[in-house]
Design an enzyme around this catalytic site. Structure first.
Site, PDB file in Angstrom:
ATOM      1  N   GLU A 260       1.670  -3.731  -6.081  1.00 25.04           N
ATOM      2  CA  GLU A 260       1.345  -4.655  -4.429  1.00 25.04           C
ATOM      3  C   GLU A 260      -0.119  -5.147  -4.292  1.00 25.04           C
ATOM      4  OE1 GLU A 260       2.805  -2.234  -0.928  1.00 25.04           O
ATOM      5  OE2 GLU A 260       4.602  -1.479  -2.197  1.00 25.04           O
ATOM      6  N   HIS A 278       5.845  -4.485   2.868  1.00 21.52           N
ATOM      7  CA  HIS A 278       6.018  -3.412   3.238  1.00 21.52           C
ATOM      8  C   HIS A 278       5.648  -3.789   4.598  1.00 21.52           C
ATOM      9  CE1 HIS A 278       3.418   0.613   1.613  1.00 21.52           C
ATOM     10  NE2 HIS A 278       3.843   0.387   2.336  1.00 21.52           N
TER      11      HIS A 278
END
Length: 525
Positions: A260, A278
């Site tokens: 990420e 997220h």
């Protein structure tokens, strides 16, 4: 007054909580690492979110830092092992966004069941493909829960409210807790075989990494739908794409990715795949909750010693802290005493409590004992890093709780194993407040452990005390108190003296030269 730095953007109510509780606070966000290094030394506490990276370099510069509070669950941005070695408590707020994350998982289950993102895109593109998007009901379907902790249990309760059946795999889930939750406790293979939907709610560890591997994905029921709002790395993303492509997996929704920010992924564009960036904790309520909680937790620790949601030391509530505090002082003094006297290599340490002490949270007491003992190795040791120092040295630590009540209302005993055998000391609290030694190496002796002291191990003989007093008196060293104990008349005896100043080595050698003296040690508390 303790001083805290808020280095990431948080709800302004957090700063007010610090001020209301008597903590000075600065809000300075967007600091670069070198800027943070320049100022961090003046703070006792650091409140962060995900932007601030608390590295080894920053910790080294944080010479007064006692605690780091992460507003949220993930602490990947904190070097916890190094913070622990430096004696800094690291806390997070695992419950502030639990409901938010659980609701996001439920939302993704519905989105997969009814193909909502694709149907929306199709309709807004001017198509009316009513027959293309044939969904499934969640009612009477089996939800497989991998991880039945705080968030997982909330997901289970919501799923049961939707009339789903819930099967849970969690090595720490007891049969009693499963019944209380209303779920079926199963093995991982059983879950994979029966679940229509699978949702993951477990941390990323060596045991859970790729828990949905290619092999395990192949064991799933054909047509399964998978949701992950927990941690990237729990699913083999390449194997997940293969399962979507060949139709074995009917749909998947990921809020987290192995890397990420996930700006690119082989999964992007795959039919029946949904992704979100997220967002598990991204609600206004959750952001306020975690900010308030981290402020409360840091304030409690800095003002009262209360420890909540710490990742590197036992928790101790603000209500427990005042009750435990005098026992912590006793535990550290006993640890310090045995650490100063047992000079051989330690292999095992046992901490035993009985009487009213057995009703307390024993973990902080063990930390205090270890801090006292490990001070022989480091002058910067405290309750946080002492267990790590003991582990580094291969010392086995054991805790024993006795229901019995003996000669004292409460008793704390510390036993260490050395190459010369076991050595044990015991103490209690007088008036539930004052630490007092009551036994030293099997000999009954009552003494306050405070300031500078002299320990003398000798054979009991007439006139011995006078000889010691004469040597100290002739050198102008005043004796504050003296405490005696012996196994039997004429047998092994112990003399503990409190003195107003340090006893020079030459005087200690004179005392050692007296008849019947076995050992002389200078102690400091």
């Amino acid at each position: 007054m303790p001083k805290v730095l808020i280095s990431d953007k948080m709800d302004p109510q957090a700063a007010q909580i610090f001020r209301d509780r008597g903590v000075e606070v600065d809000e300075i966000t967007g600091l670069k690492p070198d800027e943070l290094i320049k100022i961090i030394g003046q703070y006792d506490g650091l409140a962060i979110r995900s932007a601030t990276k608390v590295t080894k370099e920053i910790i080294d510069a944080a010479t007064n830092l006692k605690a780091i509070g992460r507003a949220g669950i993930g602490v990947d941005n904190v070097d916890i092992p190094y913070a622990s070695a430096k004696g800094i408590v690291v806390m997070n707020t695992p419950f502030g966004n639990s409901i938010t994350t659980a609701e996001h998982a439920i939302a993704l289950i519905f989105a997969l069941a009814r193909q909502l993102p694709e149907a929306d895109a199709s309709t807004q593109a001017g198509k009316w493909e009513k027959n293309r998007f044939m969904g499934v009901e969640v009612t009477n379907k089996t939800l497989g829960l991998i991880g039945a902790g705080n968030i997982g249990s909330i997901v289970a309760s919501r799923a049961l409210g939707l009339k789903m059946k819930v099967a849970a795999y969690d090595p720490f889930l007891t049969p009693e807790r499963a019944i209380e939750m209303g779920v079926e406790k199963v093995t991982l293979d059983e879950l994979l075989a029966k679940a229509d939907f699978i949702t993951l709610h477990t941390p990323l560890t060596d045991q859970t990494r790729n828990i949905l591997s290619a092999e395990n994905l192949a064991k799933t029921k054909k047509g399964v739908r998978i949701v992950n709002c927990a941690r990237g790395g729990l699913i083999d993303e390449a194997a997940l794409k293969a399962g979507l492509d060949n139709g074995h997996i009917a749909g998947a929704a990921l809020d987290v990715f192995a890397v990420e920010p996930a700006t690119e992924s082989p999964l992007f564009g795959t039919p029946n795949f949904i992704s979100t960036p997220h967002l598990g904790a991204s609600t206004s309520e959750a952001q306020v909750n975690v900010a308030l909680q981290v402020a409360e937790q840091l304030s409690d620790y800095l003002m009262t010693g209360g420890v909540t949601n710490a990742l590197n030391m036992p928790s101790l509530s603000a209500e427990e802290a005042p009750k435990v505090k005098p026992y912590l002082a006793l535990a550290e003094k006993l640890g310090s005493l045995v650490g100063q006297l047992a000079h051989d290599n330690l292999t095992n340490i046992s901490v035993e409590v009985e009487g009213s002490a057995a009703e307390l949270n024993i973990k902080p007491l063990t930390g205090a004992v270890l801090a006292g003992i490990m001070r022989r190795y480091s002058d910067t040791v405290n309750m946080v890093n002492a267990p790590f120092l003991a582990k580094e040295r291969g010392i086995d630590v054991r805790e024993v709780r006795h229901d019995r009540e003996g000669d004292y209302h409460s008793l704390l005993r510390v036993t260490v194993e050395t190459s010369r055998g076991a050595r044990s000391v015991a103490g209690t609290l007088f008036g539930n407040a004052s630490p007092r030694l009551v036994e030293l190496f099997g000999i009954k002796v009552e003494a306050d452990l405070d300031g500078r002291m002299l320990y003398i191990n000798n054979n009991d003989s007439p006139g011995f005390i006078g000889s010691v007093g004469s040597i100290l008196g002739s050198a102008g060293i005043n004796i504050g108190t003296f405490h005696l104990g012996r196994r039997e008349a004429g047998g092994e005896a112990i003399l503990l003296l409190s003195v107003d100043e340090e006893v020079p080595q030459e005087l200690m050698r004179k005392i050692e030269a007296l008849p019947n003296v076995r050992l002389v040690r200078s102690l400091k508390f």
